[in-house]
Design a protein around this motif. Structure first.
Motif, PDB file in Angstrom:
ATOM      1  N   LYS A  60       0.825  -1.219   0.000  1.00  0.00           N
ATOM      2  CA  LYS A  60       0.000   0.000   0.000  1.00  0.00           C
ATOM      3  C   LYS A  60       0.859   1.269   0.000  1.00  0.00           C
ATOM      4  O   LYS A  60       0.623   2.162  -0.820  1.00  0.00           O
ATOM      5  CB  LYS A  60      -0.958  -0.015   1.187  1.00  0.00           C
ATOM      6  N   PRO A  61       1.900   1.368   0.858  1.00  0.00           N
ATOM      7  CA  PRO A  61       2.740   2.565   0.797  1.00  0.00           C
ATOM      8  C   PRO A  61       3.445   2.730  -0.559  1.00  0.00           C
ATOM      9  O   PRO A  61       3.578   3.850  -1.056  1.00  0.00           O
ATOM     10  CB  PRO A  61       3.766   2.359   1.916  1.00  0.00           C
ATOM     11  N   GLU A  62       3.843   1.621  -1.171  1.00  0.00           N
ATOM     12  CA  GLU A  62       4.510   1.712  -2.476  1.00  0.00           C
ATOM     13  C   GLU A  62       3.543   2.173  -3.553  1.00  0.00           C
ATOM     14  O   GLU A  62       3.883   3.020  -4.388  1.00  0.00           O
ATOM     15  CB  GLU A  62       5.135   0.364  -2.859  1.00  0.00           C
ATOM     16  N   ILE A  63       2.327   1.646  -3.529  1.00  0.00           N
ATOM     17  CA  ILE A  63       1.321   2.076  -4.514  1.00  0.00           C
ATOM     18  C   ILE A  63       0.998   3.554  -4.311  1.00  0.00           C
ATOM     19  O   ILE A  63       0.907   4.315  -5.278  1.00  0.00           O
ATOM     20  CB  ILE A  63       0.051   1.202  -4.406  1.00  0.00           C
ATOM     21  N   GLN A  64       0.849   3.974  -3.066  1.00  0.00           N
ATOM     22  CA  GLN A  64       0.567   5.387  -2.784  1.00  0.00           C
ATOM     23  C   GLN A  64       1.733   6.271  -3.223  1.00  0.00           C
ATOM     24  O   GLN A  64       1.512   7.357  -3.767  1.00  0.00           O
ATOM     25  CB  GLN A  64       0.272   5.571  -1.296  1.00  0.00           C
ATOM     26  N   SER A  68       1.417   9.118  -6.086  1.00  0.00           N
ATOM     27  CA  SER A  68       1.806  10.486  -5.785  1.00  0.00           C
ATOM     28  C   SER A  68       2.799  11.010  -6.825  1.00  0.00           C
ATOM     29  O   SER A  68       2.674  12.142  -7.302  1.00  0.00           O
ATOM     30  CB  SER A  68       2.413  10.543  -4.378  1.00  0.00           C
ATOM     31  N   VAL A  69       3.774  10.192  -7.180  1.00  0.00           N
ATOM     32  CA  VAL A  69       4.759  10.600  -8.190  1.00  0.00           C
ATOM     33  C   VAL A  69       4.078  10.779  -9.541  1.00  0.00           C
ATOM     34  O   VAL A  69       4.362  11.749 -10.263  1.00  0.00           O
ATOM     35  CB  VAL A  69       5.919   9.575  -8.277  1.00  0.00           C
ATOM     36  N   LEU A  70       3.170   9.877  -9.888  1.00  0.00           N
ATOM     37  CA  LEU A  70       2.435  10.013 -11.148  1.00  0.00           C
ATOM     38  C   LEU A  70       1.653  11.321 -11.175  1.00  0.00           C
ATOM     39  O   LEU A  70       1.660  12.046 -12.178  1.00  0.00           O
ATOM     40  CB  LEU A  70       1.484   8.821 -11.339  1.00  0.00           C
ATOM     41  N   GLU A  72       2.336  14.033  -9.528  1.00  0.00           N
ATOM     42  CA  GLU A  72       3.312  15.130  -9.633  1.00  0.00           C
ATOM     43  C   GLU A  72       3.818  15.274 -11.064  1.00  0.00           C
ATOM     44  O   GLU A  72       3.931  16.386 -11.590  1.00  0.00           O
ATOM     45  CB  GLU A  72       4.478  14.846  -8.676  1.00  0.00           C
ATOM     46  N   ILE A  73       4.110  14.142 -11.712  1.00  0.00           N
ATOM     47  CA  ILE A  73       4.564  14.176 -13.110  1.00  0.00           C
ATOM     48  C   ILE A  73       3.482  14.749 -14.008  1.00  0.00           C
ATOM     49  O   ILE A  73       3.743  15.597 -14.873  1.00  0.00           O
ATOM     50  CB  ILE A  73       4.963  12.756 -13.580  1.00  0.00           C
ATOM     51  N   GLU A  74       2.240  14.320 -13.782  1.00  0.00           N
ATOM     52  CA  GLU A  74       1.130  14.814 -14.599  1.00  0.00           C
ATOM     53  C   GLU A  74       0.939  16.318 -14.408  1.00  0.00           C
ATOM     54  O   GLU A  74       0.748  17.057 -15.383  1.00  0.00           O
ATOM     55  CB  GLU A  74      -0.161  14.067 -14.248  1.00  0.00           C
ATOM     56  N   ALA A  75       1.003  16.781 -13.175  1.00  0.00           N
ATOM     57  CA  ALA A  75       0.843  18.215 -12.903  1.00  0.00           C
ATOM     58  C   ALA A  75       1.946  19.012 -13.587  1.00  0.00           C
ATOM     59  O   ALA A  75       1.689  20.065 -14.192  1.00  0.00           O
ATOM     60  CB  ALA A  75       0.846  18.469 -11.398  1.00  0.00           C
ATOM     61  N   LEU A  76       3.169  18.494 -13.517  1.00  0.00           N
ATOM     62  CA  LEU A  76       4.295  19.176 -14.156  1.00  0.00           C
ATOM     63  C   LEU A  76       4.114  19.197 -15.677  1.00  0.00           C
ATOM     64  O   LEU A  76       4.330  20.235 -16.325  1.00  0.00           O
ATOM     65  CB  LEU A  76       5.611  18.486 -13.777  1.00  0.00           C
ATOM     66  N   ALA A  77       3.692  18.059 -16.250  1.00  0.00           N
ATOM     67  CA  ALA A  77       3.487  17.995 -17.700  1.00  0.00           C
ATOM     68  C   ALA A  77       2.382  18.958 -18.133  1.00  0.00           C
ATOM     69  O   ALA A  77       2.512  19.647 -19.147  1.00  0.00           O
ATOM     70  CB  ALA A  77       3.149  16.558 -18.113  1.00  0.00           C
ATOM     71  N   ARG A  78       1.297  19.011 -17.382  1.00  0.00           N
ATOM     72  CA  ARG A  78       0.198  19.929 -17.728  1.00  0.00           C
ATOM     73  C   ARG A  78       0.646  21.391 -17.616  1.00  0.00           C
ATOM     74  O   ARG A  78       0.288  22.220 -18.443  1.00  0.00           O
ATOM     75  CB  ARG A  78      -1.017  19.667 -16.853  1.00  0.00           C
ATOM     76  N   LYS A  79       1.424  21.691 -16.605  1.00  0.00           N
ATOM     77  CA  LYS A  79       1.943  23.052 -16.442  1.00  0.00           C
ATOM     78  C   LYS A  79       2.857  23.404 -17.623  1.00  0.00           C
ATOM     79  O   LYS A  79       2.761  24.510 -18.184  1.00  0.00           O
ATOM     80  CB  LYS A  79       2.709  23.171 -15.122  1.00  0.00           C
ATOM     81  N   GLN A  80       3.711  22.465 -17.999  1.00  0.00           N
ATOM     82  CA  GLN A  80       4.607  22.717 -19.134  1.00  0.00           C
ATOM     83  C   GLN A  80       3.809  22.869 -20.425  1.00  0.00           C
ATOM     84  O   GLN A  80       4.130  23.733 -21.254  1.00  0.00           O
ATOM     85  CB  GLN A  80       5.623  21.560 -19.270  1.00  0.00           C
ATOM     86  N   GLU A  81       2.767  22.051 -20.582  1.00  0.00           N
ATOM     87  CA  GLU A  81       1.939  22.158 -21.775  1.00  0.00           C
ATOM     88  C   GLU A  81       1.249  23.523 -21.822  1.00  0.00           C
ATOM     89  O   GLU A  81       1.173  24.163 -22.877  1.00  0.00           O
ATOM     90  CB  GLU A  81       0.888  21.044 -21.797  1.00  0.00           C
TER      91      GLU A  81
END
Length: 160
Positions: A60-64, A68-70, A72-81
């Motif tokens: 469960k901690p690994e999935i969470q 969380s990283v996914l 963060e990556i998505e938010a960064l990609a959307r911001k860059q887009e």
């Protein structure tokens, strides 16, 4: 004449009993080897299940963490887009202004990249999900973990 027969029978019995003892010793050795193999297999199973228990509590901690990283990556990609889109829009405005002020005086044969057709179509970049299966599997794992662990309960750490 009876003595030689007895001696012969005695030798035969002695030989058969030695064979029997030898066979019994072989059977005992074979049984000891099989038993040791089973003990070794049980020992390996105990180690495996101990490691499984230690690993299970980390799911469960690994999935969470991955979720969380996914995010963060998505938010960064959307911001860059978004920033790229703003830059492309600015480029379209700059091209339009250039074409309005100077483009009419330049023949298209002189420089093909300055043609009016390209004013509204600068090179653009898009945010594309390259591995959607990862996010789908993470979502499925989160759902599975919710079913495995009743609400209000948590897995305890295994004893060392």
């Amino acid at each position: 004449s009876f003595i030689p027969i007895l001696t012969s029978i005695n030798k035969k019995i002695d030989t058969e009993s030695r064979l029997s003892v030898k066979e019994i010793e072989q059977e005992i050795e074979r049984t000891e080897n099989e038993t040791q193999d089973l003990v070794d297999e049980l020992d390996q199973l105990c180690v495996f299940y101990y490691e499984f228990q230690n690993s299970f509590v980390t799911i469960k901690p690994e999935i969470q963490r991955r979720w969380s990283v996914l995010a963060e990556i998505e938010a960064l990609a959307r911001k860059q887009e978004e920033q790229l889109n703003e830059l492309v829009q600015l480029e379209i405005e700059m091209r339009t202004e250039y074409h309005r002020d100077k483009g009419a005086f330049l023949p298209s044969e002189l420089c093909s990249c300055l043609t009016p057709d390209l004013v509204n179509f600068p090179t653009t970049f898009k945010y594309v999900v390259a591995n959607p299966e990862d996010a789908q599997l993470l979502h499925a794992c989160i759902s599975e973990m919710e079913h495995l662990e009743p609400k209000g309960e948590s897995h305890r750490e295994p004893d060392s």
